[in-house]
Design an enzyme around this catalytic site. Sequence first.
Site, PDB file in Angstrom:
ATOM      1  CB  ILE A 295     142.027  72.516 105.087  1.00  0.00           C
ATOM      2  CG1 ILE A 295     140.522  72.544 104.853  1.00  0.00           C
ATOM      3  CG2 ILE A 295     142.457  71.461 106.085  1.00  0.00           C
ATOM      4  CD1 ILE A 295     140.003  71.283 104.140  1.00  0.00           C
ATOM      5  CD  GLU A 296     142.198  79.950 109.026  1.00  0.00           C
ATOM      6  OE1 GLU A 296     141.924  80.814 109.869  1.00  0.00           O
ATOM      7  OE2 GLU A 296     143.135  80.075 108.210  1.00  0.00           O
ATOM      8  CB  VAL A 297     137.305  77.890 109.985  1.00  0.00           C
ATOM      9  CG1 VAL A 297     135.995  77.997 110.749  1.00  0.00           C
ATOM     10  CG2 VAL A 297     138.407  78.542 110.805  1.00  0.00           C
TER      11      VAL A 297
ATOM     12  CG  HIS B  95     145.155  79.419 103.652  1.00  0.00           C
ATOM     13  ND1 HIS B  95     145.599  80.420 104.492  1.00  0.00           N
ATOM     14  CD2 HIS B  95     144.108  78.842 104.310  1.00  0.00           C
ATOM     15  CE1 HIS B  95     144.875  80.445 105.593  1.00  0.00           C
ATOM     16  NE2 HIS B  95     143.954  79.501 105.503  1.00  0.00           N
TER      17      HIS B  95
END
Length: 268
Positions: free
Chosen positions: A159-161, A115
């Site tokens: 892969i977040e925001v 993450h």
Amino acid sequence: MMGQRPTVADIRAMKGRHQYTMLRVETLDELAAAEKAGVEMVSVPPTMMVLPHFREIAPSLFAVPGENFYEIGTADDFVRWAFRMLKAGADAVYCSAGFATVRRLADDNVPVIGHVGLIPSRATWTGGFKAVGKTADSAMQIFEAVKAYEKAGAFGAEIEVVPAEVASAISERTSLFLVSMGAGTGCDCQYLFADDVLGQNRGHVPRHAKRYRDFATEFDRLQNERVAAFAEFVSDVRSGAYPEQRHLVGLDRTEMERFLQRVGASDG
């Protein structure tokens, strides 16, 4: 439409050529719906993954059980947990622990998805629940984290925001399977929570989420119906409207008379 469950090798071979779909599901009904709807991947609670009928419900879904690393324990605990998940039918495991733990898992050929970007359990380090990678320095930190996952032997990373341009540039420069949550189409997979897709959340809805239904309103309607039905039951009992004769078990009159005779005899 159901199909054959993809392998890690299949997914790697499709990098840059196909956008996978992924949902976080929390119930067996959601799991079954994802299977029937043609979703390709699911993130699931570990307690769901170990159910004996999981694969009967979801034969074609690439399943990734996930738990916050501090709920699992040490690296040794994580390895034991991962093998329990794989034995239950998992295809990969989510791991937001340190790179050393990812390396331990990879050394035993466990497919790991890490993450990067906005990581809820570490949001305090990046300024809270907001976009990450909006400066060159911040974007570089994400890229370096992706490269560290590569070196540790991970299979992929959520892969977040992250700005879509940044995520796309990173995806072009990594062999990792990049799962986009609000990071654009330059990655390899689009990931949303079923709660958001179904409109089950009553509070803040993330910018990247898209509501396709309004289950919250339907739940409110059903709750109002529950209250109304229960209130009608109470009213019927108090007024004598329930039970009616049709709700009761019948008895032959002769048998009742015989019973009363015996009861009377026992009184004496």
